[in-house]
Design a protein around this motif. Sequence first.
Motif, short mmCIF file in Angstrom:
data_model
loop_
_atom_site.label_atom_id
_atom_site.label_comp_id
_atom_site.label_asym_id
_atom_site.label_seq_id
_atom_site.Cartn_x
_atom_site.Cartn_y
_atom_site.Cartn_z
N MET A 20 54.38 82.04 27.80
CA MET A 20 55.61 82.21 28.57
C MET A 20 55.99 80.88 29.18
N PHE A 21 57.18 80.83 29.76
CA PHE A 21 57.55 79.70 30.59
C PHE A 21 58.48 80.22 31.68
N PHE A 22 58.45 79.54 32.83
CA PHE A 22 59.32 79.92 33.94
C PHE A 22 59.52 78.71 34.83
N ASP A 23 60.60 78.78 35.62
CA ASP A 23 60.92 77.69 36.54
C ASP A 23 60.07 77.81 37.79
N LEU A 24 59.67 76.66 38.31
CA LEU A 24 58.80 76.62 39.48
C LEU A 24 59.38 75.64 40.48
N GLY A 25 59.72 76.15 41.67
CA GLY A 25 60.24 75.28 42.71
C GLY A 25 59.17 74.38 43.28
N GLU A 26 59.60 73.26 43.87
CA GLU A 26 58.65 72.34 44.46
C GLU A 26 57.90 73.02 45.60
N PHE A 46 48.49 74.98 30.14
CA PHE A 46 49.77 74.84 30.84
C PHE A 46 50.33 73.43 30.65
N LEU A 47 51.64 73.37 30.83
CA LEU A 47 52.37 72.11 30.80
C LEU A 47 53.49 72.19 31.82
N LEU A 48 53.51 71.27 32.77
CA LEU A 48 54.53 71.24 33.81
C LEU A 48 55.50 70.11 33.51
N GLU A 49 56.79 70.46 33.41
CA GLU A 49 57.82 69.49 33.08
C GLU A 49 58.89 69.45 34.17
N TYR A 50 59.44 68.26 34.35
CA TYR A 50 60.59 68.09 35.25
C TYR A 50 61.85 67.99 34.41
N ASP A 114 68.40 70.34 38.76
CA ASP A 114 67.06 69.91 38.37
C ASP A 114 66.06 71.01 38.68
N ARG A 115 64.99 71.05 37.91
CA ARG A 115 64.01 72.09 38.15
C ARG A 115 62.68 71.69 37.50
N LEU A 116 61.65 72.36 37.94
CA LEU A 116 60.34 72.23 37.32
C LEU A 116 60.13 73.43 36.40
N ARG A 117 59.72 73.17 35.18
CA ARG A 117 59.48 74.25 34.23
C ARG A 117 58.01 74.25 33.84
N LEU A 118 57.41 75.42 33.96
CA LEU A 118 55.99 75.57 33.65
C LEU A 118 55.83 76.38 32.37
N HIS A 119 55.18 75.78 31.37
CA HIS A 119 54.83 76.47 30.13
C HIS A 119 53.38 76.94 30.26
N LEU A 120 53.16 78.22 30.03
CA LEU A 120 51.83 78.80 30.24
C LEU A 120 51.44 79.66 29.05
N ASP A 121 50.23 79.46 28.57
CA ASP A 121 49.69 80.24 27.46
C ASP A 121 48.31 80.76 27.88
N VAL A 122 48.21 82.07 28.06
CA VAL A 122 46.96 82.69 28.52
C VAL A 122 46.29 83.37 27.33
N GLN A 123 45.02 83.03 27.09
CA GLN A 123 44.26 83.59 25.99
C GLN A 123 43.02 84.28 26.53
N MET A 124 42.70 85.43 25.96
CA MET A 124 41.52 86.19 26.37
C MET A 124 40.53 86.25 25.22
N GLY A 125 39.29 86.02 25.52
CA GLY A 125 38.26 86.01 24.49
C GLY A 125 37.45 84.74 24.57
#
Length: 214
Positions: A20-26, A46-50, A114-125
Amino acid sequence: MGILITGLLVLCYLELTSAMFFDLGEQEEKCIIEEVPEDTLVTGYFLLEYWDNGKPNHLPHLGLTVTVRDPDHQTLMSKRYGRKGKFTFTAHSSGQHFLCMQSNSTRFAVFAGDRLRLHLDVQMGEHTMDPGTAKAKDTVKTMEYSLQHIIDQMLYISRQQNFQREREETFRQISEKSNGNILWWAILQTAILLTVGVWQMKRLKDFLIEKKLV
């Protein structure tokens, strides 16, 4: 034979992931909830982008704080990372786990647009597929790794099924208890109505006798 090998490799890449990805405020903390069975290893990439005016902009000082809480809201881990990385933890109990992310950068202001965008990939196992495995020249090692990956995913699915059975049993017990409470409440209401009816009839009879109407 070639079809079987191809099908096996395709199954190896069907991982249990949640990307998933979502915007993250400072300095804003956002949490996601993951249902995790007991004794399951969880890995997050994860990857945090401005983003500046709709375009990603590389800022090396960006950082992220990851905090994981168990179903009892006890902290399993809390660690600071750079703008890109991975975190891991093992669930000690089944239930909802809270994965919270917060930017730890205060060196710039986020302007309008402007915003911070967080890309997140959660894996189980415990044996997630290595992207470099598909490029390996040793076919035997590739197949061994793929088989181990499938076995680990089957174990995860088994734990997930046990977890779902436990939840179904808990839900069944709660439903039975609620139905029992509803039954007793209906019986109590009926008893109250009958008691009030008998009392009213008795009072009416006493009134009629007192007035010598009967």
